[in-house]
Structures are given as structure tokens and as C-alpha cells.
Write an enzyme that holds these catalytic residues in place. Structure first.
Site, PDB file in Angstrom:
ATOM      1  N   ARG A  14       7.760  13.391   8.801  1.00 34.90           N
ATOM      2  CA  ARG A  14       9.153  13.767   8.681  1.00 34.90           C
ATOM      3  C   ARG A  14       9.062  15.249   8.237  1.00 34.90           C
ATOM      4  NH1 ARG A  14      12.518  16.295   5.621  1.00 34.90           N
ATOM      5  NH2 ARG A  14      11.928  14.876   3.939  1.00 34.90           N
ATOM      6  N   ASP A  15       8.917  15.487   6.598  1.00 39.19           N
ATOM      7  CA  ASP A  15       8.825  16.713   6.114  1.00 39.19           C
ATOM      8  C   ASP A  15       7.585  17.448   6.662  1.00 39.19           C
ATOM      9  OD1 ASP A  15       8.676  18.795   4.305  1.00 39.19           O
ATOM     10  OD2 ASP A  15       9.729  17.289   2.932  1.00 39.19           O
ATOM     11  N   HIS A  18       8.217  20.050   9.689  1.00 45.62           N
ATOM     12  CA  HIS A  18       8.408  21.473   9.451  1.00 45.62           C
ATOM     13  C   HIS A  18       7.112  22.226   9.683  1.00 45.62           C
ATOM     14  CE1 HIS A  18      12.572  20.671   8.273  1.00 45.62           C
ATOM     15  NE2 HIS A  18      12.111  20.032   7.282  1.00 45.62           N
ATOM     16  N   SER A 168      13.188  20.346  -3.001  1.00 47.16           N
ATOM     17  CA  SER A 168      12.930  21.141  -1.907  1.00 47.16           C
ATOM     18  C   SER A 168      12.319  22.347  -1.976  1.00 47.16           C
ATOM     19  CB  SER A 168      14.377  20.931  -1.155  1.00 47.16           C
ATOM     20  OG  SER A 168      14.976  19.894  -1.446  1.00 47.16           O
ATOM     21  N   HIS A 197      10.564  13.496  -5.049  1.00 43.97           N
ATOM     22  CA  HIS A 197       9.861  14.283  -3.852  1.00 43.97           C
ATOM     23  C   HIS A 197       9.808  15.523  -4.290  1.00 43.97           C
ATOM     24  CE1 HIS A 197      10.089  15.179   0.741  1.00 43.97           C
ATOM     25  NE2 HIS A 197      10.372  16.416   0.073  1.00 43.97           N
ATOM     26  N   HIS A 199       7.384  19.141  -3.958  1.00 40.20           N
ATOM     27  CA  HIS A 199       6.660  20.338  -3.163  1.00 40.20           C
ATOM     28  C   HIS A 199       5.600  20.986  -3.967  1.00 40.20           C
ATOM     29  CE1 HIS A 199       8.582  20.211   1.090  1.00 40.20           C
ATOM     30  NE2 HIS A 199       9.588  19.646   0.233  1.00 40.20           N
ATOM     31  N   TYR A 288      14.529  26.957  -0.016  1.00 40.27           N
ATOM     32  CA  TYR A 288      14.331  25.492   0.584  1.00 40.27           C
ATOM     33  C   TYR A 288      13.013  25.736   1.336  1.00 40.27           C
ATOM     34  CZ  TYR A 288      16.165  21.677   3.694  1.00 40.27           C
ATOM     35  OH  TYR A 288      16.399  20.568   4.048  1.00 40.27           O
TER      36      TYR A 288
END
EC number: 4.1.3.39
Length: 336
Positions: A14-15, A18, A168, A197, A199, A288
Site C-alpha cells: 500500500r504505502d 508510492h 506521513s 506509522h 517513515h 508528505y
């Protein structure tokens, strides 16, 4: 085993979409799901990077439909829960119903960190379907802990079983993650779970995930080879390795995860998923993470530095859905 009992959810499909511009064959989706399922990962998120109905000119068209990817995932999961993502205003309740009918058991309903109220109908609909539901407060660095916790409380009131601190932009430092998880715990019911979540844009995703768990988070997002937007998500292999070294209650096969990362995921990358000058700029500017590929295309098209675009996007406080503004920025800073 001792230590916290955590719920590990994989977001490679999903992520991670990108990172590969939402382009992957259903057969590879099935192979990745099968590998994660066999390795003991409890939940696997599958959809276009921007969720149900995310395939568009704004976000980027997918090589296949969400339904093809979801079908491949459900077919190859014997133990793990297949999860999907829904952004109100992009995905609809009708699409959520279809995903549920196909075998998706869990959904994350995602909003900007100060806009939880737009998720009320979608969270309620998911609960009516009997799904596991999480609230996903994106760009969590843009709200102070108390404000973010108030938004989490709204999502809880709509029926969310879990609410995430969703970094994000990869902008949160470890102390700021701790502050937000503590703020959640102070206002949410004891039976409402907290998720993290992270990054990797500032090289803090593993540390931030552990810090969140130490403060009471139960669900942790991670991905094979860190596959995700920007510099990627918390890489599942080192996260699991450290958790096992600490004696945490995590029944995952580390070697199998390493094999899946190297054999199935890294070969998909047309751009390395890593901390570099562009992805570090995402974290430093608080942008983002999925803006990366859009900014790089705009930079190449208009002959400007992608970092300059990203820094200006951060100054303007752009959020998901404003990808088209990156072209405006490129035109504005283009050499005359």
C-alpha cells in the site's frame, strides 16, 4: 518470550506502492502476500498508495485495479488479515463494501491530522460491516500532541478500534512521537488501541516505532526493505530483528522476511528507497512523503532542483491531495 505483545502490519503493498508509482503485477502481489503470511505477519495492507479509488491523474494511475490486487492478496493469505486504506472523498462506502465482500477484514480510514470529522460515516460503515477499523491521522507532526489526541478521540467516538500516530512526512523526532502516543493514551479508552506509522526520511523509523511501543502503542506498521513513500517506512527486517533481540512476543520468521525483501521487493524499485538528498529534504521540511516522485518529475520537466520544490511545499504546508501544486511551485522557481 517476554516484553510487549504487538500487532505487526505490513504496508509494502500500500504505502510501498508510492515507491513504484503504483505499478506491480497481481502475481507479484500474491507472491509477496504469501511470503508475509508464511513469515507470521499478522496483517497485510493492499491497495493503491492512496487507497480505494486512489488511481487517478492527481495521485498517479495504477497499473492494475485495486480489485485485481486485492483478489491476489486474499487468495494467497491463509492466516494474515488483509487490510485496505480509504481516504474519505477519494474512496467511497460502496467501494469499501466491495472490498469487504472480496475478503478484506480490516480498513484504515485516513484523514489529515486535523480533519477527523470527515471520517465519521466511513468508520461507522466499516463497523456495520463487522470490519476491524483504524483511524489514520496523517501528517501527525502538523498538530501538537493535545490537538492530535482530541482528533484521535473523535475517531474513537465514531467507532475506531485503533487510532494511529501517522508520521506521513517522516518529520517526528523520537521525543515527539512519545509525546503524541502519551497524549493519545491520556484521552483514549483503555480498550482503544494505538498505532504507529513511521517513515524513514530522518533515519528514525525503527527508533520511533520502538519508542511508540514503549509508550503504549500496540500496532506497528512496517514494510519489506522499508518499501514506502519517500525514504520508505519502518523496515520490517531490522524492526523484527531488534524486537527478537529484546525478547518481545513477536512470532515472525526473520530469515523469511529478509528473503522476501531481497528477492521479491527490492527488484521492483526503479528508484532506490533510501535516505538521500531528496528524501532527507522531505523529513527536514515536513513534506508528505508521497510527494517525492511527483516533485522529481516536476523538477526534471522544468529544470529545477527537486529539493527547492519540496522546501517550498513544506513552507506552504501542503498536504495530501495537493500534488498538482508541486508543478505550480516548479513554475514559480523556474529560471527565467
Amino acid at each position: 518470550m517476554s516484553g510487549p505483545n504487538i500487532y505487526l502490519q505490513d504496508v509494502t503493498l500500500r504505502d510501498g506502492m508510492h515507491a513504484i508509482r503504483h505499478r506491480v503485477d497481481p502475481e507479484r502481489v500474491g507472491a509477496i502476500v504469501a511470503a508475509l503470511d508464511k513469515a507470521g505477519v499478522r496483517a497485510i495492507e493492499v491497495t493503491h498508495g492512496d487507497g480505494l479509488a486512489g488511481s487517478s491523474l492527481t495521485y498517479g494511475p495504477g497499473s492494475h485495479t485495486n480489485w485485481e490486487w486485492i483478489e491476489a492478496a486474499v487468495t494467497n493469505a491463509s492466516q494474515a488479515t488483509i487490510t485496505t486504506l480509504l481516504l474519505p472523498g477519494v474512496g467511497t462506502i460502496a467501494e469499501l463494501r466491495r472490498a469487504h465482500a472480496m475478503g478484506v477484514g480490516s480498513v484504515r480510514v485516513a484523514t489529515h491530522c486535523t480533519e477527523a470529522d470527515v471520517a465519521a460515516q466511513h468508520i461507522a460503515a466499516a463497523r456495520e460491516l463487522g470490519m476491524d477499523v483504524s483511524g489514520f491521522l496523517m501528517m501527525s507532526h502538523m498538530a501538537e500532541p493535545a490537538e492530535l489526541a482530541a482528533q484521535a478521540k473523535l475517531m474513537e467516538s465514531y467507532g475506531a478500534h485503533c487510532v494511529y500516530v501517522t508520521d506521513s512526512g517522516g518529520r517526528l523526532t523520537t521525543d515527539r512521537v512519545r509525546e503524541r502516543v502519551r497524549a493519545y493514551r491520556d484521552v483514549l479508552r483503555p480498550d482503544t488501541q494505538i498505532g504507529i506509522h513511521a517513515h524513514e526520511n530522518l533515519s528514525l523509523s525503527v527508533a520511533n516505532s520502538f519508542a511508540a511501543v514503549e509508550e503504549g502503542a500496540y500496532r506497528v506498521d512496517a514494510s519489506l526493505a522499508g518499501q514506502g513513500a519517500g525514504a520508505g517506512n519502518c523496515p520490517i527486517e531490522p524492526f523484527v530483528a531488534v524486537a527478537l533481540l529484546l525478547g518481545w512476543d513477536l512470532d515472525c520468521d526473520l530469515l523469511a522476511l529478509e528473503d522476501a525483501a531481497e528477492d521479491l521487493v527490492r527488484p521492483l524499485q526503479d528508484r532506490p528507497v533510501r535516505v538521500d538528498r531528496e528524501t532527507l529534504t522531505l523529513g527536514f521540511a515536513g513534506v508528505y512523503s508521497s510527494f517525492l516522485r511527483h516533485a522529481e518529475i516536476a523538477a526534471e520537466t522544468y529544470g529545477v532542483d527537486a529539493r527547492s520544490i519540496l522546501i517550498e511545499a513544506g513552507r506552504r504546508k501542503l498536504v495530501g491531495g495537493q500534488e498538482d501544486m508541486l508543478v505550480d511551485i516548479a513554475l514559480a522557481i523556474q529560471p527565467k
